[in-house]
Design an enzyme around this catalytic site. Structure first.
Site, PDB file in Angstrom:
ATOM      1  N   ARG A  87       5.252  16.684 -25.132  1.00  0.00           N
ATOM      2  CA  ARG A  87       4.794  16.434 -23.759  1.00  0.00           C
ATOM      3  C   ARG A  87       5.591  15.307 -23.109  1.00  0.00           C
ATOM      4  NH1 ARG A  87      -0.988  15.337 -25.500  1.00  0.00           N
ATOM      5  NH2 ARG A  87      -1.649  15.021 -23.368  1.00  0.00           N
TER       6      ARG A  87
ATOM      7  N   ARG B 168       4.904  20.083 -12.357  1.00  0.00           N
ATOM      8  CA  ARG B 168       5.507  19.495 -13.549  1.00  0.00           C
ATOM      9  C   ARG B 168       6.925  20.016 -13.773  1.00  0.00           C
ATOM     10  NH1 ARG B 168       0.083  18.501 -16.399  1.00  0.00           N
ATOM     11  NH2 ARG B 168       0.531  16.991 -18.018  1.00  0.00           N
TER      12      ARG B 168
ATOM     13  N   ARG C 267      -8.880  15.740 -27.847  1.00  0.00           N
ATOM     14  CA  ARG C 267      -8.224  16.912 -27.268  1.00  0.00           C
ATOM     15  C   ARG C 267      -7.318  17.560 -28.306  1.00  0.00           C
ATOM     16  NH1 ARG C 267      -5.821  15.910 -21.260  1.00  0.00           N
ATOM     17  NH2 ARG C 267      -4.043  16.907 -22.229  1.00  0.00           N
TER      18      ARG C 267
ATOM     19  N   ARG D  99      -7.991   8.224 -27.021  1.00  0.00           N
ATOM     20  CA  ARG D  99      -8.689   9.067 -26.037  1.00  0.00           C
ATOM     21  C   ARG D  99      -9.701  10.016 -26.692  1.00  0.00           C
ATOM     22  NH1 ARG D  99      -5.545  12.037 -21.334  1.00  0.00           N
ATOM     23  NH2 ARG D  99      -4.389  13.092 -22.988  1.00  0.00           N
TER      24      ARG D  99
ATOM     25  N   LYS E 299      -4.566   9.849 -14.984  1.00  0.00           N
ATOM     26  CA  LYS E 299      -4.702  10.735 -13.816  1.00  0.00           C
ATOM     27  C   LYS E 299      -6.176  11.091 -13.598  1.00  0.00           C
ATOM     28  CE  LYS E 299      -2.108  14.165 -15.258  1.00  0.00           C
ATOM     29  NZ  LYS E 299      -1.764  14.293 -16.562  1.00  0.00           N
TER      30      LYS E 299
HETATM   31  P1  AMP Z   1      -2.969  17.588 -18.843  1.00  0.00           P
HETATM   32  O1  AMP Z   1      -4.447  17.778 -18.955  1.00  0.00           O
HETATM   33  O2  AMP Z   1      -2.508  17.307 -17.450  1.00  0.00           O
HETATM   34  O3  AMP Z   1      -2.454  16.550 -19.830  1.00  0.00           O
HETATM   35  O4  AMP Z   1      -2.281  18.992 -19.268  1.00  0.00           O
HETATM   36  C1  AMP Z   1      -2.511  19.553 -20.555  1.00  0.00           C
HETATM   37  C2  AMP Z   1      -1.543  20.673 -20.825  1.00  0.00           C
HETATM   38  O5  AMP Z   1      -1.744  21.743 -19.871  1.00  0.00           O
HETATM   39  C3  AMP Z   1      -0.057  20.333 -20.715  1.00  0.00           C
HETATM   40  O6  AMP Z   1       0.460  19.695 -21.860  1.00  0.00           O
HETATM   41  C4  AMP Z   1       0.539  21.747 -20.512  1.00  0.00           C
HETATM   42  O7  AMP Z   1       0.523  22.483 -21.716  1.00  0.00           O
HETATM   43  C5  AMP Z   1      -0.501  22.379 -19.575  1.00  0.00           C
HETATM   44  N1  AMP Z   1      -0.167  22.071 -18.155  1.00  0.00           N
HETATM   45  C6  AMP Z   1      -0.814  21.198 -17.341  1.00  0.00           C
HETATM   46  N2  AMP Z   1      -0.259  21.159 -16.117  1.00  0.00           N
HETATM   47  C7  AMP Z   1       0.782  22.044 -16.156  1.00  0.00           C
HETATM   48  C8  AMP Z   1       1.763  22.461 -15.202  1.00  0.00           C
HETATM   49  N3  AMP Z   1       1.797  21.956 -13.961  1.00  0.00           N
HETATM   50  N4  AMP Z   1       2.675  23.385 -15.605  1.00  0.00           N
HETATM   51  C9  AMP Z   1       2.648  23.917 -16.842  1.00  0.00           C
HETATM   52  N5  AMP Z   1       1.762  23.559 -17.784  1.00  0.00           N
HETATM   53  C10 AMP Z   1       0.830  22.630 -17.462  1.00  0.00           C
END
Ligand code: AMP
Length: 216
Positions: free
Chosen positions: A172, A88, A161, A127, A14
């Site tokens: 996840r 999400r 991360r 990553r 993404k």
């Molecule tokens: P990402 O960077 O998109 O992989 O998101 C990292 C983490 O942020 C996720 O595993 C969730 O803990 C939190 N997160 C990201 N987007 C959302 C969302 N739309 N709703 C709830 N938690 C989120």
């Protein structure tokens, strides 16, 4: 040009695709993960709670994410946006429809970046990220840093991360499996969903995305 909403399993690219869209088309990139990571650096009860949830791979409270998106979209009104990692949950998708209505219903397309669980896990293992926001993958020739462990863009040291580990990945990925069927159906019924296979070269994926973002 259409606004873009990217939904995907972990490590589907993404951020990488968003970066290409920003560079070539001037989209404003909004990453929910980044917004939440920023909140998590605040030494408050909420900041610490978000930090814990992210490290576990658990979703953060729906209403908080909706508020963050409402605020962000209002601050960039009139500019094209590429939103990554939101919605999400189906609740977020319904509430987001209301936010878009408040903004005058800007046109958008939802891209589901599709990759298998094994491919996602392999990417998580490779990553590395920089605090400037750039992401790398040491197992991908196109996404490797030029100097091992150092950011090409700003020269800072790359790190893993906090949630790129086996346990958090499992949570996840399962969250995606549980929630995405409803979200995809919601957008499919509105004719807004496109699925993109992302187990391919980064630029091949980008060219496919370019074909669907231009206005009819
Ligand atoms: P990402 O960077 O998109 O992989 O998101 C990292 C983490 O942020 C996720 O595993 C969730 O803990 C939190 N997160 C990201 N987007 C959302 C969302 N739309 N709703 C709830 N938690 C989120």
């Amino acid at each position: 040009m259409k606004n873009i909403i990217l939904i995907a399993p972990p490590a589907a690219g993404k951020g990488t695709q968003s970066e290409l869209l920003v560079k070539k088309y001037g989209y404003v990139h909004i990453s929910m993960g980044d917004l939440l990571r920023e909140e998590s650096t605040k030494d408050t009860e909420l900041g610490n709670e978000i930090k814990r949830l992210i490290a576990e791979g658990t979703l953060v409270n729906d209403d908080l994410t909706i508020e963050l998106i409402r605020k962000k979209l209002n601050s960039i009104k009139g500019q094209h946006f590429c939103l990554d990692g939101f919605p999400r949950t189906i609740y977020q998708a319904h509430e987001f429809a209301k936010v878009l209505e408040e903004l005058g219903n800007p046109d958008y397309i939802v891209l589901y970046l599709d990759l298998s669980k094994d491919a996602a896990y392999a990417r998580i293992n490779g990553r590395l990220i920089c605090s400037c926001g750039k992401s790398y993958n040491i197992y991908d020739e196109n996404l490797k840093p030029k100097v091992a462990g150092i950011c090409d863009k700003c020269g800072k040291e790359l790190v893993k991360r906090s949630d790129d580990n086996a346990e958090s990945f499992k949570v996840r990925y399962e969250t995606v499996l549980n929630n995405f069927a409803d979200i995809k159906k919601f957008y499919q019924e509105q004719g807004k969903l496109e699925t993109v296979n992302v187990e391919r070269d980064v630029m091949e994926i980008f060219h496919d995305i370019e074909k669907v973002i231009v206005d009819d």
